[in-house]
Design a protein around this motif. Structure first.
Motif, mmCIF file in Angstrom:
data_model
loop_
_atom_site.group_PDB
_atom_site.id
_atom_site.type_symbol
_atom_site.label_atom_id
_atom_site.label_comp_id
_atom_site.label_asym_id
_atom_site.label_seq_id
_atom_site.Cartn_x
_atom_site.Cartn_y
_atom_site.Cartn_z
ATOM 1 N N SER A 38 0.841 -1.192 0.000
ATOM 2 C CA SER A 38 0.000 0.000 0.000
ATOM 3 C C SER A 38 0.880 1.248 0.000
ATOM 4 O O SER A 38 1.952 1.266 0.604
ATOM 5 C CB SER A 38 -0.961 0.001 1.179
ATOM 6 N N GLY A 39 0.425 2.255 -0.731
ATOM 7 C CA GLY A 39 1.189 3.493 -0.833
ATOM 8 C C GLY A 39 2.260 3.461 -1.911
ATOM 9 O O GLY A 39 3.074 4.365 -1.998
ATOM 10 N N CYS A 40 2.244 2.430 -2.778
ATOM 11 C CA CYS A 40 3.290 2.332 -3.795
ATOM 12 C C CYS A 40 2.933 3.128 -5.035
ATOM 13 O O CYS A 40 3.753 3.295 -5.928
ATOM 14 C CB CYS A 40 3.538 0.883 -4.170
ATOM 15 N N GLY A 41 1.699 3.627 -5.121
ATOM 16 C CA GLY A 41 1.306 4.448 -6.265
ATOM 17 C C GLY A 41 0.517 3.703 -7.319
ATOM 18 O O GLY A 41 0.185 4.264 -8.352
ATOM 19 N N LYS A 42 0.164 2.437 -7.033
ATOM 20 C CA LYS A 42 -0.546 1.662 -8.057
ATOM 21 C C LYS A 42 -1.972 2.183 -8.278
ATOM 22 O O LYS A 42 -2.408 2.343 -9.423
ATOM 23 C CB LYS A 42 -0.557 0.173 -7.708
ATOM 24 N N SER A 43 -2.659 2.494 -7.185
ATOM 25 C CA SER A 43 -4.021 3.022 -7.331
ATOM 26 C C SER A 43 -3.998 4.414 -7.951
ATOM 27 O O SER A 43 -4.863 4.754 -8.750
ATOM 28 C CB SER A 43 -4.725 3.083 -5.979
ATOM 29 N N THR A 44 -3.012 5.210 -7.564
ATOM 30 C CA THR A 44 -2.886 6.551 -8.128
ATOM 31 C C THR A 44 -2.703 6.461 -9.649
ATOM 32 O O THR A 44 -3.339 7.206 -10.397
ATOM 33 C CB THR A 44 -1.691 7.276 -7.493
ATOM 34 N N THR A 45 -1.858 5.533 -10.087
ATOM 35 C CA THR A 45 -1.651 5.356 -11.521
ATOM 36 C C THR A 45 -2.971 5.046 -12.211
ATOM 37 O O THR A 45 -3.308 5.632 -13.245
ATOM 38 C CB THR A 45 -0.652 4.201 -11.771
ATOM 39 N N LEU A 46 -3.749 4.152 -11.600
ATOM 40 C CA LEU A 46 -5.033 3.772 -12.186
ATOM 41 C C LEU A 46 -5.978 4.970 -12.263
ATOM 42 O O LEU A 46 -6.657 5.188 -13.263
ATOM 43 C CB LEU A 46 -5.660 2.661 -11.349
ATOM 44 N N ARG A 47 -6.004 5.765 -11.191
ATOM 45 C CA ARG A 47 -6.899 6.928 -11.159
ATOM 46 C C ARG A 47 -6.458 7.979 -12.176
ATOM 47 O O ARG A 47 -7.288 8.714 -12.705
ATOM 48 C CB ARG A 47 -6.957 7.512 -9.749
ATOM 49 N N LEU A 48 -5.166 8.030 -12.431
ATOM 50 C CA LEU A 48 -4.683 8.962 -13.464
ATOM 51 C C LEU A 48 -5.122 8.485 -14.843
ATOM 52 O O LEU A 48 -5.542 9.288 -15.677
ATOM 53 C CB LEU A 48 -3.157 9.065 -13.414
ATOM 54 N N ILE A 49 -5.046 7.170 -15.063
ATOM 55 C CA ILE A 49 -5.484 6.630 -16.352
ATOM 56 C C ILE A 49 -6.980 6.899 -16.530
ATOM 57 O O ILE A 49 -7.442 7.277 -17.596
ATOM 58 C CB ILE A 49 -5.199 5.113 -16.447
ATOM 59 N N ALA A 50 -7.731 6.725 -15.427
ATOM 60 C CA ALA A 50 -9.179 6.925 -15.495
ATOM 61 C C ALA A 50 -9.540 8.387 -15.693
ATOM 62 O O ALA A 50 -10.620 8.698 -16.196
ATOM 63 C CB ALA A 50 -9.831 6.404 -14.217
ATOM 64 N N GLY A 51 -8.659 9.275 -15.265
ATOM 65 C CA GLY A 51 -8.980 10.698 -15.371
ATOM 66 C C GLY A 51 -9.656 11.235 -14.134
ATOM 67 O O GLY A 51 -10.207 12.331 -14.145
ATOM 68 N N ASP A 202 -1.224 -11.237 -17.749
ATOM 69 C CA ASP A 202 -0.329 -11.545 -18.860
ATOM 70 C C ASP A 202 1.038 -10.971 -18.514
ATOM 71 O O ASP A 202 2.061 -11.577 -18.762
ATOM 72 C CB ASP A 202 -0.832 -10.897 -20.159
ATOM 73 N N ARG A 203 0.994 -9.758 -17.966
ATOM 74 C CA ARG A 203 2.224 -9.137 -17.499
ATOM 75 C C ARG A 203 1.965 -8.484 -16.144
ATOM 76 O O ARG A 203 0.914 -7.904 -15.921
ATOM 77 C CB ARG A 203 2.705 -8.072 -18.488
ATOM 78 N N ILE A 204 2.939 -8.586 -15.275
ATOM 79 C CA ILE A 204 2.834 -7.979 -13.947
ATOM 80 C C ILE A 204 3.700 -6.731 -13.910
ATOM 81 O O ILE A 204 4.814 -6.720 -14.452
ATOM 82 C CB ILE A 204 3.321 -8.958 -12.853
ATOM 83 N N VAL A 205 3.170 -5.676 -13.287
ATOM 84 C CA VAL A 205 3.959 -4.469 -13.048
ATOM 85 C C VAL A 205 4.129 -4.365 -11.539
ATOM 86 O O VAL A 205 3.143 -4.191 -10.820
ATOM 87 C CB VAL A 205 3.237 -3.217 -13.576
ATOM 88 N N ILE A 206 5.341 -4.501 -11.057
ATOM 89 C CA ILE A 206 5.560 -4.440 -9.612
ATOM 90 C C ILE A 206 6.043 -3.048 -9.260
ATOM 91 O O ILE A 206 7.006 -2.536 -9.844
ATOM 92 C CB ILE A 206 6.574 -5.502 -9.163
ATOM 93 N N MET A 207 5.332 -2.414 -8.318
ATOM 94 C CA MET A 207 5.648 -1.032 -7.970
ATOM 95 C C MET A 207 6.041 -0.909 -6.512
ATOM 96 O O MET A 207 5.616 -1.698 -5.669
ATOM 97 C CB MET A 207 4.443 -0.123 -8.236
ATOM 98 N N LYS A 208 6.863 0.082 -6.236
ATOM 99 C CA LYS A 208 7.222 0.403 -4.854
ATOM 100 C C LYS A 208 7.646 1.861 -4.808
ATOM 101 O O LYS A 208 8.439 2.296 -5.650
ATOM 102 C CB LYS A 208 8.360 -0.500 -4.397
ATOM 103 N N GLY A 209 7.100 2.592 -3.855
ATOM 104 C CA GLY A 209 7.502 3.987 -3.643
ATOM 105 C C GLY A 209 7.395 4.874 -4.869
ATOM 106 O O GLY A 209 8.188 5.781 -5.047
ATOM 107 N N GLY A 210 6.397 4.610 -5.718
ATOM 108 C CA GLY A 210 6.190 5.469 -6.879
ATOM 109 C C GLY A 210 7.087 5.145 -8.057
ATOM 110 O O GLY A 210 7.131 5.906 -9.026
ATOM 111 N N HIS A 211 7.823 4.023 -7.985
ATOM 112 C CA HIS A 211 8.668 3.586 -9.098
ATOM 113 C C HIS A 211 8.233 2.203 -9.539
ATOM 114 O O HIS A 211 7.829 1.388 -8.711
ATOM 115 C CB HIS A 211 10.136 3.488 -8.664
ATOM 116 N N ILE A 212 8.371 1.932 -10.847
ATOM 117 C CA ILE A 212 8.183 0.562 -11.320
ATOM 118 C C ILE A 212 9.451 -0.209 -11.016
ATOM 119 O O ILE A 212 10.554 0.231 -11.347
ATOM 120 C CB ILE A 212 7.871 0.544 -12.831
ATOM 121 N N GLN A 213 9.300 -1.374 -10.367
ATOM 122 C CA GLN A 213 10.459 -2.193 -10.030
ATOM 123 C C GLN A 213 10.774 -3.175 -11.149
ATOM 124 O O GLN A 213 11.925 -3.436 -11.444
ATOM 125 C CB GLN A 213 10.202 -2.963 -8.729
#
Lengths: 351, 297
Positions: A38-51, A202-213
């Motif tokens: 939690s807090g890695c920025g994954k939901s934020t990324t989604l909300r940005l895509i959604a607008g 199909d593909r996993i995006v692993i995130m931490k601290g606002g960066h893609i790992q």
């Protein structure tokens, strides 16, 4: 086509930067899962895509057009929320139809679309019910139905399974995957559960601290993690990590020389050595370490052993039948291909 | 074996529950139920506070039926209700809906709206009475005069007096209703609005299809609460028309003021009790009707 491209996407709230430049290409029809603590920025990324939120920098492209300044409804997306966001005062049918309110379809076309979606989701009999007459899994399907009826280029799922109990979660996981195979739209799915990520993506995006790992297919992130964080985050129980070093071109774990050579790494460099609990072989003739069983967790088909050793704590997966007893001293070996080496300072994998 | 051990846990719970309930039950019986019952009995009697109570049968009710003032007052009471409740509901909703979006000095503005609710009705009524005076005292007529609009006779006109008295009563209740509405608005999950944004529906659709239906419990509460308030309106009327309470020509007189008049100026307790019973019945019917109309289908 409905490719989704994120170019150097940034987001900050005031002075707090939560996304530090996300770059990602999602192909048409691909099922991509964002996973991270939690807090890695994954939901934020989604909300940005959604607008639902504005990007502080970078571009979002859907189907080849930059959508940064478009309203959510003009982005050709649909979203399924964690709490489903289905309206309690409307019937299932009205809830699904709500997604079509602004569409230019005629009334019979809309009706046909609703019936189609209901059929796919196996909800034809539930259309007249109110949400409070539905089970958790059925509500989840209504939420998916409302997204599907819009026939969007990209589906966005924001932790949709986290409100369900364990059994239902497994079931819905399968249903969503089947649905994807059937309708074939691009899906971006956010979760904190690595099992969900592994099983569906199909593909996993692993995130931490606002960066893609790391970005890659489940196999790849499991077999060749890019760094210690990914190695420990993916796979349960977590990978064992010990301190090691290089001596005379040999990788040393304690006093044992591992069957690996790292010619390009300087002697004396501190290392981290990782082996998954599954990859440690009990009673190996050529052991890399010894440990004493301090705790057992029987899971049925297998037993997890918690060992104490000179190198620290070790977790090993043992067979379900006749596992070693607490207090037994056992020898553990590992194949060279299953031993992961990481830079001790940066945490990056050394290949 | 003693009592403590022979009782089941459930029986002990019941015993404790009634033990705790005894005090409020006793209180309600003495303070609420006994006077209510007594008032109903009194409505069938004649009593002037000093002499003995004598039976009058249905005389008080018959008298009420033929009393022209009663019907005028009856009508006034419903005008207060039918104007007051919808107006206060709409105004307080609009204020709450917009205040919910205001970030700038949010707490202060909310406090300003709540202030009249905490102020004494008597003081407010007198201030408003002053507002309604002709030029050069009254602020409203002064404003009208500035724009060259003819003076309005607020409190001395039989047509204007009732709305003029009602206005401060609505204004005084707003603060409370705004707070309740805002709590209701805050309780709606933001994801409902986000989902609607993604669906791209208009603000009007969001308001009518999402916000208002989800506020239904709040709306029911405020409707019932303010209806009861307007049916029992008294202090605003009494203090704004002190020279001739309920005047001019009973144009502003509500039922409660008539009851007060009958009881403490006319000393006809039986008749006043009959009016009270009628008011009680109206309150009961209106509340039940509203709950029925606004129930979940």
């Amino acid at each position: 086509m409905a490719n989704l491209t994120l170019k150097d996407l940034q987001k900050s709230y005031g002075k707090t930067e939560v996304l530090h430049g996300i770059n990602l290409e999602v192909k048409d029809g691909e099922f991509v899962v964002f996973v991270g603590p939690s807090g890695c920025g994954k939901s934020t990324t989604l909300r940005l895509i959604a607008g639902l939120e504005d990007a502080s920098g970078g571009d979002i492209e859907i189907g080849g057009r930059v959508v940064n300044n478009l309203e959510p409804r003009d982005r050709d997306i649909a979203m399924v929320f964690q709490n489903y966001a289905i309206y309690p005062h409307m019937s299932v049918k009205k809830n699904i139809a709500f997604g079509l309110r602004t569409s230019k379809l005629s009334k019979p076309e809309k009706e046909a679309r609703i019936q189609d979606v209901a059929a796919i989701l196996d909800m034809v009999d539930l259309l007249e019910r109110k949400p409070n007459q539905l089970s958790g899994g059925q509500r989840q399907r209504v939420a998916i139905g409302r997204a599907m009826v819009r026939d969007p280029a990209v589906f966005l799922f924001d932790e949709p399974l986290s409100n369900l109990d364990a059994q239902l979660r497994t079931q819905m996981r399968l249903e969503i995957k089947k649905l994807h195979q059937r309708v074939g739209n691009t899906i971006v799915f956010v979760t904190h559960d690595q099992v969900e990520a592994m099983t569906m993506a199909d593909r996993i995006v692993i995130m931490k601290g606002g960066h893609i790992q790391q970005v890659g297919p489940p196999e790849q992130v499991y077999r060749t993690p890019a760094n210690i964080f990914v190695a420990q985050f993916i796979g349960a129980p977590s990978m064992n990590i010990w301190d090691g070093e290089i001596k005379g071109g040999r990788v040393m774990l304690g006093d044992v020389a591992l069957p690996l050579s790292l010619a390009h790494v300087k002697a004396g460099t501190p290392l981290k050595i990782g082996v998954r609990p599954d990859d440690l072989q009990l009673g190996s003739a050529d052991p890399i370490l010894h440990g004493t069983v301090s705790l057992r967790e029987p899971l049925g088909p297998e037993t997890l052993l918690y060992l104490s050793s000179d190198l620290g704590a070790v977790i090993v997966r043992a067979p379900g039948k006749n596992p070693p007893e607490v207090g037994d001293r056992i020898a553990l070996g590992a194949l060279a291909e299953n031993i992961h080496l990481f830079d001790a300072t940066s945490g990056e994998a050394l290949v | 074996m003693n009592l403590r051990n022979t009782l089941t846990i459930r029986q002990k719970h019941i015993l404790w529950a009634w033990g705790f309930l005894a005090i409020p039950v006793l209180f309600y019986v003495v303070i609420r139920f006994y006077p209510t019952g007594n008032a109903i009995v009194l409505s069938f009697q004649n009593w002037n506070l000093l002499s003995a109570r004598t039976w009058a049968g249905a005389d008080n009710y018959v008298k009420l039926w033929h009393d022209e003032v009663f019907w005028k007052v009856f009508k006034n009471t419903f005008v207060y209700l039918l104007l007051g409740t919808p107006f206060s509901l709409v105004i307080s909703f609009l204020i709450a809906f917009h205040l919910d979006r205001v970030r700038f000095m949010h707490g202060f503005i909310r406090m300003m709206y709540f202030l009249p609710f905490m102020t004494s009705a008597v003081a407010m009524a007198w201030v408003w009475r002053w507002f309604y005076q002709p030029v050069p005292v009254g602020i409203f007529n002064n404003i009208l005069a500035t724009f060259g609009i003819p003076q309005i006779n607020f409190l001395n006109s039989t047509t204007n007096a009732l709305p003029a008295v009602l206005a401060p009563a609505i204004w005084a209740g707003l603060g409370f209703q705004v707070i309740i509405f805002m709590a209701g608005l805050r309780a709606i999950p933001t994801s409902y609005y986000e989902a609607a944004r993604i669906d791209g529906v208009s603000g009007f659709t969001i308001l009518t299809q999402i916000t208002i239906p989800l506020l239904k419990p709040t709306i029911i509460f405020i409707t019932v609460f303010s209806s009861i308030g307007f049916l029992r309106i008294f202090d605003h009327v009494f203090n704004m028309t002190t020279n001739n309470p309920g005047g001019p020509l009973n144009a502003t007189k509500p039922l409660v003021l008539m009851i007060y008049d009958t009881a403490f100026n006319g000393f006809d307790m039986g008749y006043a009790a009959a009016q009270t019973v009628v008011l009680f019945t109206i309150l009961l019917c209106v509340s039940l009707l509203q709950l029925y109309l606004l129930r979940d289908r």
